[in-house]
Design an enzyme around this catalytic site. Structure first.
Site, short mmCIF file in Angstrom:
data_model
loop_
_atom_site.label_atom_id
_atom_site.label_comp_id
_atom_site.label_asym_id
_atom_site.label_seq_id
_atom_site.Cartn_x
_atom_site.Cartn_y
_atom_site.Cartn_z
N CYS A 1 23.97 -13.34 34.78
CA CYS A 1 22.98 -12.97 33.76
C CYS A 1 21.72 -12.41 34.42
O CYS A 1 21.24 -12.94 35.43
CB CYS A 1 22.65 -14.22 32.94
SG CYS A 1 21.24 -14.04 31.85
N GLU B 1 31.11 -23.57 30.72
CA GLU B 1 31.22 -22.11 30.69
C GLU B 1 32.44 -21.64 31.48
O GLU B 1 33.21 -20.79 31.02
CB GLU B 1 29.96 -21.47 31.27
CG GLU B 1 30.06 -19.95 31.38
CD GLU B 1 28.96 -19.33 32.24
OE1 GLU B 1 29.24 -18.34 32.93
OE2 GLU B 1 27.82 -19.84 32.21
#
Length: 273
Positions: A185, A122
């Protein structure tokens, strides 16, 4: 053995979305592991013929390529496009967000700082969208950076909000202009808060998930702070009955890439102890 689950655990929105995409695209390949859970990857391959390609060269042999939840680098994406590959994007929207931020801030002349693990796919993907990018694993690494006048900060989506906040606070005091984007998140935050709460109550904690999963390792780290008898397992086969001697309450949580069928098997085995 009495079992209690964390208030929030398991599959997040991005993983659920990616699994649905993979199941709808039989005979495709994923460029890199779709998610960080080897058991679920095996299920997708067995039941839906969704294979795993670990290199760009390997992925190009397929007509359809699924981009993993963690995203891929900008250059790799461009190569696939030029190869006229049918690209199916399963990148989590929460990962796409920092990619877009980094690209925009770079275009506006900001130095980019990413709080994350430089070896994580990521982070590699997000960094590829910027020009002047520094990746830091902790606040100490920030102290040794040569900073420009204009700096933008983003985070790997699975990092601990507390650590991100401390980095942001220090950065504000060091530069003339700072743009801070909280790209952690919401599911990560909720799962971490829930395991923090449960680990203070349980005699033993079992964290279920891939051992290469960043968010699962963060859950394990938090649990270990308050419950020294905490264990990270991938499935029920790794459970050791001796862990539970003298224990009354077992807390269970699971990483964002851990499917319900694995969690259920773990629960059943522990309850029988």
């Amino acid at each position: 053995m009495k079992v209690k689950f964390a208030k929030k655990y398991g599959f997040c929105f991005g993983v659920k979305r990616a699994i649905r995409i993979a199941e709808r695209n039989q005979h495709a390949t994923t460029f890199g592991p779709l998610i960080h859970n080897s058991r679920e990857i095996e299920r997708l391959q067995k039941d839906f013929d969704v294979s795993l390609s670990r290199s760009l060269e390997e992925a190009q042999k397929f007509k359809s390529v699924i981009v993993r939840t963690h995203g891929i680098t900008k250059d790799d994406l461009q190569v696939l496009k030029e190869h006229h590959t049918h690209i199916i994007d399963a990148t989590c929207p929460f990962v796409t967000k920092p990619q877009q931020i980094v690209e925009k801030m770079s275009q506006e002349g900001y130095q980019i700082i990413i709080f994350g693990d430089n070896s994580h796919p990521e982070v590699k993907g997000v960094a590829s969208y910027g020009d002047d990018v520094a990746i830091i694993a902790n606040i100490d690494e920030l102290k040794h950076l040569t900073l420009k006048k204009k700096v933008a900060l983003v985070s790997q989506t699975t990092k601990q909000p507390e650590h991100f906040g401390k980095i942001a606070a220090l950065l504000v005091s060091l530069v003339n202009e700072c743009r801070i984007f909280n790209t952690i998140c919401s599911a990560t935050f909720e799962n971490q808060f829930a395991v923090d709460e449960l680990s203070r109550e349980a005699d033993i904690m079992v964290i279920v998930g891939g051992k290469n999963s960043s968010n699962t390792k963060q859950l394990f780290k938090i649990a270990k702070e308050y419950c020294t008898d905490s264990y990270l397992i991938e499935d029920e086969n790794e459970i050791d009955n001796t862990w539970f001697v003298g224990k009354e309450l077992c807390g269970i949580t699971a990483g964002a890439s851990t499917p319900d069928w694995i969690i259920s098997r773990v629960q059943e085995k522990i309850e029988q102890i």
